[in-house]
Motif scaffolding. Structure first.
Motif, PDB file in Angstrom:
ATOM      1  N   CYS A 187       0.785  -1.169   0.186  1.00  0.00           N
ATOM      2  CA  CYS A 187       0.036   0.136  -0.066  1.00  0.00           C
ATOM      3  C   CYS A 187       0.930   1.227  -0.113  1.00  0.00           C
ATOM      4  CB  CYS A 187      -0.804   0.113   1.253  1.00  0.00           C
ATOM      5  SG  CYS A 187      -1.931  -1.369   1.277  1.00  0.00           S
ATOM      6  N   ARG A 232      -7.524   1.955  -2.400  1.00  0.00           N
ATOM      7  CA  ARG A 232      -8.555   1.016  -2.820  1.00  0.00           C
ATOM      8  C   ARG A 232      -8.213  -0.444  -2.723  1.00  0.00           C
ATOM      9  NH1 ARG A 232     -10.688   3.794  -8.151  1.00  0.00           N
ATOM     10  NH2 ARG A 232      -8.327   4.093  -8.468  1.00  0.00           N
ATOM     11  N   SER A 233      -7.204  -0.783  -3.182  1.00  0.00           N
ATOM     12  CA  SER A 233      -6.621  -2.423  -2.774  1.00  0.00           C
ATOM     13  C   SER A 233      -5.891  -2.612  -1.708  1.00  0.00           C
ATOM     14  CB  SER A 233      -5.966  -2.713  -4.252  1.00  0.00           C
ATOM     15  OG  SER A 233      -4.666  -1.921  -4.255  1.00  0.00           O
ATOM     16  N   THR A 235      -5.418  -3.629   2.135  1.00  0.00           N
ATOM     17  CA  THR A 235      -5.533  -4.479   3.028  1.00  0.00           C
ATOM     18  C   THR A 235      -5.153  -3.850   4.489  1.00  0.00           C
ATOM     19  OG1 THR A 235      -3.978  -6.145   3.019  1.00  0.00           O
ATOM     20  CG2 THR A 235      -5.958  -6.472   1.711  1.00  0.00           C
TER      21      THR A 235
END
Length: 341
Positions: A187, A232-233, A235
């Motif tokens: 991220c 958005r992706s 975790t």
């Protein structure tokens, strides 16, 4: 058919039979702020992280906010974190010899945040080589002091212990500062912001901020957007985080310390956490921002989306869609507007 007319309020017309007025664009309200108004560190907000020993740094972190050689000085409305050249055996690190003392405060288990805006107004007092101050965040399940055993067993930078750097500056490359991410989920990425006037700018007051939502994180200096990171992706960064303020010496980024350097100081005017609210249109998150009370209309959850209190359930989803499209424009301000001096 949907038409939109923008002014201080947005009027939405859905076909020809449904008319409603959406609220004015939302603002910020303070959930927590430390203005450093007292004569010592407010330990209800902070822990002195005295057992930190990372990155080949040469300082011994202390909890000293009272002696003549203190590493925390709260006076005249600001916090000063002071690193001092002093060789000693650091008791909190098992007697390791360190050549400096310094301060590292974190708000773990005391003040933690999930989404919203986290902001601090900071200036640094030194340009000599070797110092490494920072304003940053860690996820609250990290296995670091203070350890309460409340599921804080995660190790950096795994889920529950990821890092976000809002402002990280080091004097061996003084013309810029870093915003960055450390996690195991791929991220975000490092971004270096170059000061318009070079290293001299770090000596002036600037407001450094991070706006955090489920889908992205934006970084600011003095209300100027530095970079936007897509989450958005991601975790990680879906749970509370806590703030850190510290001055490291030497090590991986601090580098070689100027042999004539005896003391460096990071000065903090305030640190605040704000959430979006529908009850005002305040654009800032600082000492002048309204403080939330128990009855305030707080949005909670993903604070990137202004709330729409008072509208019908049918219109709410439409307003949410429109606000998502517009939220990146109504709150973006260009240029510097932070207080100076």
């Amino acid at each position: 058919m949907l038409s939109i007319l923008c002014s201080k309020k947005i009027w939405l017309i859905v076909s020809t039979s449904f008319l409603f007025t959406a609220p004015a664009f939302a603002g910020w309200e303070v959930q927590w702020i430390d203005k450093f108004d007292g004569d010592g560190v407010n330990w209800d907000n902070w822990t002195a992280q005295t057992k930190a020993n990372y990155n080949n740094e040469v300082q011994c972190y202390t909890d000293d906010d009272f002696s003549d050689a203190r590493n925390y000085d709260v006076s005249d409305g600001t916090l000063k974190i002071i690193a001092r050249k002093k060789t000693q055996n650091c008791a909190t690190l098992g007697g390791q010899q360190k050549t400096w003392t310094s301060g590292r405060l974190n708000s773990k288990d005391k003040q933690e945040f999930q989404y919203g805006r986290i902001e601090s107004r900071i200036r640094f007092h030194n340009l000599e080589a070797g110092s490494w101050p920072a304003f940053w965040l860690l996820e609250n399940r990290i296995a670091q002091q203070p350890n309460k055993g409340d599921n804080d067993f995660s190790h950096w930078p795994s889920a529950g212990s990821g890092e976000i750097d809002v402002w990280e500056w080091f004097s061996n490359q003084p013309s810029s500062y870093i915003t960055n991410f450390f996690n195991t989920s791929g991220c975000g990425s490092e971004y270096r912001y170059t000061y318009p006037n070079g290293a001299q700018d770090v000596l002036d007051w600037h407001s450094y901020a991070m706006e955090w939502s489920v889908n992205k994180i934006d970084f600011f200096i003095d209300e100027h957007l530095v970079v936007s990171q897509d989450l958005r992706s991601c975790t990680q960064y879906q749970e509370p985080m806590f703030a850190l303020l510290n001055v490291a010496m030497g090590g991986m980024l601090g580098g070689v310390i100027d042999p004539n350097l005896q003391q460096v100081t990071m000065e903090v005017d305030y640190i605040a956490h704000c959430k979006v609210t529908s009850i005002n249109d305040e654009q800032y998150c600082n000492e002048s921002t309204s403080v939330a009370d128990d009855s305030s209309d707080d949005t909670g959850g993903d604070t990137s989306t202004p709330s729409n209190a008072g509208s019908s359930a049918g219109s709410s989803s439409i307003w949410m869609m429109i606000s998502l499209l517009l939220m990146n424009t109504w709150r973006r301000r260009d240029g510097f507007s932070g207080r100076k001096g």
